[in-house]
Design a protein around this motif. Structure first.
Motif, PDB file in Angstrom:
ATOM      1  N   GLN A  92      43.020  37.263  50.523  1.00 46.53           N
ATOM      2  CA  GLN A  92      42.451  36.826  49.251  1.00 46.53           C
ATOM      3  C   GLN A  92      41.400  35.745  49.523  1.00 46.53           C
ATOM      4  O   GLN A  92      41.393  35.137  50.591  1.00 46.53           O
ATOM      5  CB  GLN A  92      43.535  36.308  48.328  1.00 46.53           C
ATOM      6  N   PRO A  97      46.403  32.296  46.342  1.00 47.69           N
ATOM      7  CA  PRO A  97      46.663  33.733  46.197  1.00 47.69           C
ATOM      8  C   PRO A  97      47.055  34.413  47.506  1.00 47.69           C
ATOM      9  O   PRO A  97      47.955  35.259  47.522  1.00 47.69           O
ATOM     10  CB  PRO A  97      45.332  34.272  45.659  1.00 47.69           C
ATOM     11  N   GLN A 101      50.757  36.153  48.083  1.00 50.18           N
ATOM     12  CA  GLN A 101      50.843  37.582  48.374  1.00 50.18           C
ATOM     13  C   GLN A 101      51.487  37.842  49.733  1.00 50.18           C
ATOM     14  O   GLN A 101      52.154  38.853  49.925  1.00 50.18           O
ATOM     15  CB  GLN A 101      49.454  38.206  48.296  1.00 50.18           C
ATOM     16  N   TYR A 107      50.615  42.318  44.510  1.00 54.03           N
ATOM     17  CA  TYR A 107      49.527  41.867  43.645  1.00 54.03           C
ATOM     18  C   TYR A 107      50.154  41.337  42.365  1.00 54.03           C
ATOM     19  O   TYR A 107      49.651  40.466  41.709  1.00 54.03           O
ATOM     20  CB  TYR A 107      48.609  43.007  43.208  1.00 54.03           C
ATOM     21  N   ILE A 130      47.523  39.225  39.520  1.00 45.77           N
ATOM     22  CA  ILE A 130      46.189  38.889  39.048  1.00 45.77           C
ATOM     23  C   ILE A 130      46.204  38.341  37.630  1.00 45.77           C
ATOM     24  O   ILE A 130      45.176  37.877  37.156  1.00 45.77           O
ATOM     25  CB  ILE A 130      45.260  40.121  39.099  1.00 45.77           C
ATOM     26  N   GLN A 135      46.202  33.697  40.289  1.00 44.27           N
ATOM     27  CA  GLN A 135      45.056  34.516  40.648  1.00 44.27           C
ATOM     28  C   GLN A 135      43.736  33.849  40.276  1.00 44.27           C
ATOM     29  O   GLN A 135      42.699  34.222  40.778  1.00 44.27           O
ATOM     30  CB  GLN A 135      45.156  35.887  39.975  1.00 44.27           C
ATOM     31  N   TYR A 342      34.189  37.344  46.576  1.00 38.91           N
ATOM     32  CA  TYR A 342      34.760  38.656  46.878  1.00 38.91           C
ATOM     33  C   TYR A 342      33.847  39.499  47.754  1.00 38.91           C
ATOM     34  O   TYR A 342      34.103  40.674  47.967  1.00 38.91           O
ATOM     35  CB  TYR A 342      35.108  39.382  45.576  1.00 38.91           C
ATOM     36  N   HIS A 414      41.248  43.571  45.107  1.00 40.42           N
ATOM     37  CA  HIS A 414      40.994  42.200  45.547  1.00 40.42           C
ATOM     38  C   HIS A 414      41.354  41.205  44.454  1.00 40.42           C
ATOM     39  O   HIS A 414      41.997  40.194  44.723  1.00 40.42           O
ATOM     40  CB  HIS A 414      39.532  42.040  45.961  1.00 40.42           C
ATOM     41  N   ASN A 415      40.963  41.491  43.221  1.00 41.72           N
ATOM     42  CA  ASN A 415      41.362  40.619  42.109  1.00 41.72           C
ATOM     43  C   ASN A 415      40.689  41.059  40.826  1.00 41.72           C
ATOM     44  O   ASN A 415      39.682  41.778  40.837  1.00 41.72           O
ATOM     45  CB  ASN A 415      41.006  39.158  42.382  1.00 41.72           C
ATOM     46  N   ASP A 417      39.793  38.591  37.474  1.00 40.98           N
ATOM     47  CA  ASP A 417      39.920  37.247  36.919  1.00 40.98           C
ATOM     48  C   ASP A 417      39.203  37.181  35.577  1.00 40.98           C
ATOM     49  O   ASP A 417      37.997  36.914  35.522  1.00 40.98           O
ATOM     50  CB  ASP A 417      39.342  36.210  37.883  1.00 40.98           C
TER      51      ASP A 417
END
Length: 697
Positions: A92, A97, A101, A107, A130, A135, A342, A414-415, A417
């Motif tokens: 992450q 995060p 994880q 997740y 997330i 997250q 990211y 990956h996420n 948000d």
């Protein structure tokens, strides 16, 4: 070839394990939940390996010798060369995060929602990680937040399998109550820091100017008297003591050595700086010296394993927690981006596995692996029953690591948000022409240092007919000039994708594109929301991914700000008059373009829509993020000058009731804007509730 690739992507999306996302809500973790683990472990006791997991803080892709010869890491290079280098490994983008994880393998997890009058601790619900407070950002020292109690962790499961579990180093997963401490999350012992960054010699930790305290703990007590000892050396000595005092004939050992290095502040001992005296950049020179301290620490730990007779039956995992911060001397070159983003530079991590138990050693693995995979991988290796941990998002990848098999993982979220929205140019298409009515009036007066209470979360999907009718009835749209928006920023609707790419799609993708979007929404995904997903070779980013430059080492001579500002805000360098400033969708073929230099979002809208649909799938169970405000009772001055847990159960109940009361008072305000916000919140809650009901049925 494009048709074949699209077909492969479609099949991958259709056959991703849906059972991983339909787990039931469980009860508190207890010994009875894992009663079969001890029997399985006892049956294969002699085969249970000793597991040493070394987690490094902020080490970038270019900050290790086998990627960059200017960094002197002979021990790490040798261990990696004799083991398996993981060159398609993901973490992450920031500390909390990644650590959550690693320990949960999810997740998503069992967590508590926002407090209500009848449930002051929040309703226990099943939701993606997330969509918890973990997250959106790091857990700050003054925030009453931590890993939820209704969730099993890797050390808990390993302990049930017969392991002695120990942790040394940085925790950074919350500590506002004693229930949040490492010793309450499965570790038999803990020695280290609870916050995100401490001074390497004094062990002082600050949560902003003037909010500082001592942060070094032994189990559940403050470990005073260690000032002046370099933390990397101190943590290594503690790890060696644990190994030396352990009796392998009784049970195997799991040791998580979570070093603070190479996180700021840059404080290497002077003797380690000398080999890098020719580096012109001071920050880079100090950072490289700190990497060398890590190399020596790993050498001392592996020596202790050999001396104690553990080595031949051990597995050593080495991993960073996120990408490097170029502003503080780190380097992800030639990858794009940095920590907190990211782009590959933020999420592609340095990692290797070294073990005499590996069947195929001395090689480089390109198997797709994510940090959540360590939970099921190490638990299965230890003889535990992985199936008893419900709804893991991680995969058992030991076959891919040890034998070179194909990775069972084909997708990484990956996420998502929702609290991080793209800048205005990229959001223009999503905001009505009367967007001035949505702007909060600027408050004059003294600025508060504390974070505000949990921000409102908007649905990741665009408006429905109900919302449009409400706007027509209640808002008078001012006359405004329409501005042209680049094609990349238009909402990704099925009709748009169909018209843009009708002649270029494979039959499979064409059928998918012609189908209605999830839940009857008018658009697949709100691309102003920060999100990133990897499926097969393809990677999609939406919203504002953050700093997106390629930063060669030693080009940023000074630190741009204090570390807490770099941790909390991710300013993008893409704001400007160029075309990139208005973009909100990027698509890359990572296998062919690992440095993310060729955006394919315009030429492959069929793939874009498939990945947006996948994001929508993950977002269907979205709930409001719980990101609590600072609690002044956490101030170290109230606790003898140290960071310690500051709430008990009763105090937590009172605190959360006050938070809820404040939100309710705000909600009942008679201002026109507040009524509009209340409508949006109610509408969003209804939409989310229906999606949760649909997904669980």
């Amino acid at each position: 070839m494009r048709a074949a690739a699209a077909t492969t992507l479609f099949l991958t999306l259709c056959f991703v394990r849906p059972d991983r996302h339909n787990g039931d809500v469980g009860n508190d973790v207890s010994d009875g939940d894992f009663k079969d683990d001890k029997a399985a472990a006892t049956k294969g006791r002699r085969k249970q390996p000793h597991i040493i997991f070394i987690l490094i803080d902020d080490q970038g892709f270019n900050d290790i010798g086998y990627h960059n010869p200017s960094i002197k890491t002979p021990t790490l290079d040798k261990l990696a060369a004799e083991g398996v280098k993981l060159e398609n490994y993901y973490v992450q983008p920031i500390c909390t995060p990644s650590r959550s994880q690693l320990l949960t393998g999810r997740y998503r997890h069992l967590a508590r929602g926002p407090p209500t009058p009848s449930h002051p601790f929040g309703v226990v619900c099943f939701r993606y990680q997330i969509h918890t407070g973990l997250q959106h950002s790091i857990i700050r020292p003054s925030q009453p937040s931590c890993l939820p109690p209704h969730m099993d962790t890797l050390p808990q499961r390993l302990r049930q399998a017969g392991y002695a579990t120990h942790m040394v180093g940085k925790w950074h997963l919350g500590f506002y109550t004693k229930a949040c401490l490492p010793t309450r999350k499965g570790f038999d012992s803990f020695f280290g820091s609870l916050t995100g960054s401490v001074d390497y010699y004094s062990y002082g930790s600050c949560d902003g100017p003037g909010v500082c305290g001592y942060d070094l703990h032994a189990n559940e007590s403050v470990a005073w008297g260690h000032q002046g000892k370099y933390s990397t050396t101190l943590f290594t000595q503690q790890a060696r003591k644990i190994i030396q005092n352990h009796d392998p004939s009784q049970r195997p050992i799991f040791l998580l050595l979570s070093l603070q290095a190479v996180h700021t502040p840059l404080q290497p001992p002077k003797s380690y700086i000398y080999p890098y005296r020719d580096m012109g950049d001071v920050a880079r020179r100090r950072f490289a010296a700190m990497v060398s301290t890590v190399d020596e620490a790993v050498r001392n730990v592996t020596y202790a394993l050999r001396k104690a007779g553990f080595y031949r039956n051990s597995v050593i995992v080495y991993s960073t927690d996120n990408g490097a911060q170029p502003f503080t001397g780190g380097s992800n070159w030639p990858l794009r981006g940095r920590k907190g983003t990211y782009w590959e530079g933020g999420v592609r991590g340095v990692a290797f596995v070294h073990s005499p138990l590996l069947r195929r050693r001395r090689r480089v693995s390109k198997a797709l692996i994510h940090i959540t995979d360590w939970f099921p991988t190490l638990l299965a290796l230890a003889g535990g029953n992985v199936s008893q941990s419900q709804s893991l998002d991680g995969f058992d990848v030991w076959g891919a690591i040890s034998e070179g098999q194909e990775s069972p993982r084909h997708e990484i979220l990956h996420n998502i948000d929702p609290l991080h929205k793209a800048p205005e140019p990229a959001r223009a298409r999503q905001v009505p022409e009367s967007n001035s009515l949505f702007k909060k009036p600027k408050k004059k007066g003294r600025k508060k240092k504390q974070l505000k209470a949990r921000p409102e979360q908007k649905s990741a999907f665009t408006s429905s007919k109900k919302l449009n009718s409400y706007l027509k009835a209640h808002l008078k749209r001012p006359k405004a000039r329409r501005t042209a928006v680049p094609e990349d920023n238009l909402s990704w609707t099925p009709a748009k994708v169909h018209s843009q790419h009708k002649s270029k799609r494979s039959p499979s993708v064409a059928n998918a594109a012609d189908s209605p979007s999830p839940a009857g929404e008018t658009a697949v995904w709100d691309t102003s929301i920060q999100a990133a997903i990897r499926v097969g070779d393809w990677k999609l980013l939406t919203g504002d991914p953050g700093h997106g430059e390629w930063v060669p080492p030693q080009v940023l001579p000074t630190l741009s700000g204090r570390w807490w500002n770099l941790e909390r805000a991710f300013p993008s360098l893409q704001h400007g008059p160029n075309a990139e400033a208005a973009k909100s969708v990027w698509l890359f073929n990572i296998s062919a373009d690992p440095y993310e230099r060729h955006d394919l979002s315009r030429t492959r809208p069929d793939v874009v829509r498939q990945l947006l649909t996948r994001l929508a799938h993950y977002n269907r169970t979205a709930v409001p993020v719980y990101f609590p405000p600072d609690d002044p009772r956490a101030h170290p001055d109230r606790h003898g000058g140290a960071w310690v847990p500051w709430m008990d159960r009763d105090q937590e109940t009172v605190y959360k009731k006050k938070v809820y009361a404040g939100k309710k008072k705000k909600k009942n305000s008679k201002c026109r804007l507040c009524k509009l916000k209340a409508f949006f919140l109610k509408l969003n809650t209804g939409i989310m509730s229906s999606r949760i009901t649909d997904s669980s049925s």
